[in-house]
Design a protein around this motif. Structure first.
Motif, PDB file in Angstrom:
ATOM      1  N   GLN A 261       0.826  -1.202   0.000  1.00  0.00           N
ATOM      2  CA  GLN A 261       0.000   0.000   0.000  1.00  0.00           C
ATOM      3  C   GLN A 261       0.871   1.268   0.000  1.00  0.00           C
ATOM      4  O   GLN A 261       0.505   2.287  -0.608  1.00  0.00           O
ATOM      5  CB  GLN A 261      -0.938  -0.001   1.207  1.00  0.00           C
ATOM      6  CG  GLN A 261      -2.025  -1.074   1.172  1.00  0.00           C
ATOM      7  CD  GLN A 261      -3.063  -0.805   0.087  1.00  0.00           C
ATOM      8  OE1 GLN A 261      -2.717  -0.550  -1.092  1.00  0.00           O
ATOM      9  NE2 GLN A 261      -4.336  -0.859   0.453  1.00  0.00           N
TER      10      GLN A 261
ATOM     11  N   PHE B 293       0.538   4.407  -2.281  1.00  0.00           N
ATOM     12  CA  PHE B 293       0.208   5.738  -1.778  1.00  0.00           C
ATOM     13  C   PHE B 293       1.471   6.550  -1.432  1.00  0.00           C
ATOM     14  O   PHE B 293       1.369   7.533  -0.696  1.00  0.00           O
ATOM     15  CB  PHE B 293      -0.677   5.618  -0.535  1.00  0.00           C
ATOM     16  CG  PHE B 293      -2.015   4.979  -0.811  1.00  0.00           C
ATOM     17  CD1 PHE B 293      -2.921   5.571  -1.687  1.00  0.00           C
ATOM     18  CD2 PHE B 293      -2.366   3.786  -0.198  1.00  0.00           C
ATOM     19  CE1 PHE B 293      -4.146   4.972  -1.921  1.00  0.00           C
ATOM     20  CE2 PHE B 293      -3.592   3.187  -0.429  1.00  0.00           C
ATOM     21  CZ  PHE B 293      -4.497   3.775  -1.303  1.00  0.00           C
TER      22      PHE B 293
ATOM     23  N   LEU C  17      -7.942   2.477   4.151  1.00  0.00           N
ATOM     24  CA  LEU C  17      -8.845   2.927   3.093  1.00  0.00           C
ATOM     25  C   LEU C  17      -9.979   3.790   3.617  1.00  0.00           C
ATOM     26  O   LEU C  17     -10.375   4.760   2.949  1.00  0.00           O
ATOM     27  CB  LEU C  17      -9.420   1.711   2.367  1.00  0.00           C
ATOM     28  CG  LEU C  17      -8.391   0.800   1.668  1.00  0.00           C
ATOM     29  CD1 LEU C  17      -9.080  -0.351   0.969  1.00  0.00           C
ATOM     30  CD2 LEU C  17      -7.550   1.599   0.677  1.00  0.00           C
TER      31      LEU C  17
ATOM     32  N   MET D 228      -7.100   7.397   4.466  1.00  0.00           N
ATOM     33  CA  MET D 228      -7.264   7.920   3.112  1.00  0.00           C
ATOM     34  C   MET D 228      -8.443   8.873   2.987  1.00  0.00           C
ATOM     35  O   MET D 228      -8.577   9.572   1.978  1.00  0.00           O
ATOM     36  CB  MET D 228      -7.426   6.767   2.121  1.00  0.00           C
ATOM     37  CG  MET D 228      -6.152   5.951   1.907  1.00  0.00           C
ATOM     38  SD  MET D 228      -4.821   6.920   1.157  1.00  0.00           S
ATOM     39  CE  MET D 228      -3.703   7.113   2.540  1.00  0.00           C
TER      40      MET D 228
ATOM     41  N   GLN E 254      -4.337  12.650   3.732  1.00  0.00           N
ATOM     42  CA  GLN E 254      -4.173  11.263   3.300  1.00  0.00           C
ATOM     43  C   GLN E 254      -2.877  10.660   3.833  1.00  0.00           C
ATOM     44  O   GLN E 254      -2.252   9.828   3.173  1.00  0.00           O
ATOM     45  CB  GLN E 254      -4.220  11.149   1.765  1.00  0.00           C
ATOM     46  CG  GLN E 254      -5.581  11.479   1.193  1.00  0.00           C
ATOM     47  CD  GLN E 254      -5.679  11.178  -0.288  1.00  0.00           C
ATOM     48  OE1 GLN E 254      -4.646  11.047  -0.974  1.00  0.00           O
ATOM     49  NE2 GLN E 254      -6.888  11.057  -0.795  1.00  0.00           N
TER      50      GLN E 254
END
Length: 603
Positions: free
Chosen positions: A460, A464, A497, A501, A506
């Motif tokens: 992840q 990201f 998520l 986020m 974020q």
């Protein structure tokens, strides 16, 4: 004790019910008879005492009436002018004229005829100092000086009262069938002296009849005695075998001058004795009731109960057998059909008939047979499905190996061309899938579960651009304990998520902590995301939250834990808007991976 009851346990229900009925009837009836006999015995003794008191009081009333009526007649006569004149007349009056003697005899008899209204007075005679008796003594007119030395005369002279009751045989042996009542004739000159005696004789049978009426048991004895313990009269129906012993026993009784009731032992036998005084006499009325008479009354009541019990038992035993047989006939039919089911028949054909317990049992049996038949069909179909799934699983085993080989080849190509980012991604993805599959095992170590989460977060972060900070604070001593796999990764996924986020930046941090609380391991996943509202939190807990906002994964984990470990294991969720969410996973201590491997080798 179990061996003793084993033959009974192996009997049929019909015989058990029949024997139970007999035992209940026998024990209850026997207990009732014993208790009733005990109570009846006590009540009979009390009733006997009460009856004794009542009979004594009634008999005393009759005796009082008899003696009082005679005393009143005599009291009237001694103060009558005729009696006063006769005892005051000198003998010279009659010696000079014998006609006066005949005239006074006539007047005396006429007085007796006019005054005597009591049929219990058999004879009346007059004792005098002088007068008619000095001229010619008869049965009616007697000289007082002839009896001056008699014991009864001395008692009367020394008696404070002017009258005396004595047995007639004490006066004359020929008068044994009467009771004599003597009354002093007062002197008209000196109140402290008397001029003569008036004697009234009463048949002893009048008293005996009263005594006979007082006998309320077969062996009861009735006596009448005076203050000198001389027997006045006794009952004729219940012969008194030893009156002297009974009279002597009165000396040991208290309050013999009043009503007295005591149990004494005479000649080795218990007796209930009651005694009451008779008014205006020195008599005492005595009733003697043997204890065995009272016992006979209680035994008679007990024997009646035994006869009733035998009669009821004779009527009840066949009825008990019929009830036990008819009450178990449906059970026997049900047992017969159960034996058929045990062989090959799964089609219920029993009619419950009634809605009682046996009917409910029959209905439940029918439903069970129908359910067994359905389950047998389902099991057959499931066997076919399992065969098909095994074939598909065998085919699917090729895919992971193909994926691992492909990822391994891609990793070598990335290393060949110095593509480090691609190599890291491929390595993390390979670790993620290896830990997810875990060779088909449902339980893995806490260490592997955390490595699985770490691999997921690395993937992840590459997506990201390293905006997720994973911090792990789990003690080393917890790392080797076993846990259900795929517990933490869905929670971390929700945290990233649907928590981090959703923030404007974020960026955020995910903490994984662990601790042991007794026999429970707690694994905590916490983030600093946007948090959740109370309605969303309740939706997660009751399973009404929609899948697209992240609650399905948490609810699924909670259901898995409850299904495998039971209450109180599962997850607890805490969240505040703008601060983040904290999920606590509670699992039981399952032992370490090394212990599981050692146990598998032993097996």
């Amino acid at each position: 004790m179990r061996r003793l009851f084993r033959p009974f346990r192996d009997l049929s229900i019909k015989n058990k019910m029949f024997i139970s009925f007999l035992l209940i009837l026998t024990v209850s009836s026997g207990l009732f008879i014993v208790v009733n006999s005990y109570i009846t015995s006590n009540d009979t003794e009390k009733q006997a005492r009460y009856s004794l008191e009542v009979v004594l009081e009634q008999s005393r009333s009759f005796l009082n009436y008899k003696t009082s009526s005679i005393r009143k007649v005599v009291d009237i006569m001694v103060i009558h002018d005729t009696i006063q004149a006769i005892v005051a007349t000198k003998s010279e009056v009659y010696r000079n004229n014998i006609g006066n003697w005949l005239l006074d005899e006539y007047v005396f008899n006429q007085l007796i005829y006019n005054v005597q209204t009591n049929p219990d007075i058999q004879k009346i005679s007059l004792y005098m100092r002088d007068g008619m008796a000095s001229i010619q003594a008869t049965d009616q007119f007697l000289r007082l000086e002839d009896v001056q030395a008699e014991p009864w005369m001395l008692r009367l002279v020394n008696n404070e009262k002017p009258y005396l009751w004595i047995p007639s045989e004490s006066v004359s042996e020929s008068d044994g069938d009467t009771i004599s009542f003597f009354r002093k004739v007062p002197s008209p000159i000196d109140n402290n002296d008397f001029a003569g005696l008036l004697r009234a004789e009463m048949p002893k049978m009048s008293l005996v009849q009263i005594l006979d009426q007082a006998l309320f048991t077969q062996s009861t004895s009735a006596l009448l005695i005076n203050s000198r313990n001389e027997l006045i009269a006794s009952s004729s129906q219940g012969k008194v075998s030893d009156p002297d012993t009974i009279i002597q026993s009165l000396d040991s009784m208290t309050n013999t001058n009043d009503d007295a009731f005591e149990t004494v032992t005479l000649n080795g036998e218990k007796m209930l004795i009651g005694t009451v005084p008779v008014e205006h006499t020195d008599w005492r009325f005595i009733l003697v009731v043997p204890q065995h008479d009272i016992v006979k009354i209680a035994q008679k009541s007990r024997n009646q109960m035994l006869v009733i019990f035998l009669f009821v038992a004779a009527m009840t035993f066949p009825l008990a057998f019929w009830v036990s047989a008819s009450g178990t006939i449906r059970i026997r039919k049900l047992t017969k059909n159960m034996r058929k089911v045990g062989v090959d028949n799964f089609k219920p054909n029993l009619d419950p008939k009634n809605n009682d317990e046996i009917g409910e049992l029959t209905t439940t049996f029918n439903r069970m047979i129908t359910r067994i038949d359905d389950l047998a069909a389902d099991k057959y179909q499931l066997g076919l499905d399992v065969k098909n799934m095994e074939l598909k699983a065998l085919q699917a085993q090729i895919n992971p190996h193909f994926l691992y080989n492909t990822l391994d080849m891609a990793n070598w190509l990335a290393m060949k061309y110095n593509a480090d980012d691609i190599r890291v991604l491929i390595t993390s993805l390979s670790d993620f899938y290896k830990l997810s599959l875990s060779n088909g095992e449902d339980f893995i170590s806490v260490r592997n579960e955390i490595e699985h989460v770490s691999a997921y977060v690395r993937i992840q972060n590459m997506r990201f651009r390293d905006k997720i900070d994973l911090r792990i604070d789990v003690p080393e001593e917890l790392m080797d304990y076993r846990t259900l796999k795929l517990l933490l990764q869905p929670l971390v996924e929700n945290a990233i998520l649907h928590g981090i986020m959703e923030k404007e930046t974020q960026t955020g941090t995910v903490w994984i902590r662990g601790k042991m609380d007794g026999d429970t391991i707690e694994l905590i996943v916490e983030d600093d995301g946007i948090g959740m509202e109370d309605g969303t939190l309740r939706g997660i807990l009751d399973g009404t939250l929609k899948k697209k906002i992240g609650g399905y994964g948490m609810r699924n984990i909670h259901n898995r834990l409850e299904l495998i470990f039971g209450y109180p294991f599962g997850i607890m969720v805490e969240s505040k808007i703008g601060e983040g969410t904290k999920v606590t996973v509670r699992i039981p201590v399952q032992g370490t991976s090394e212990e599981a491997e050692a146990e598998a080798e032993r097996a």
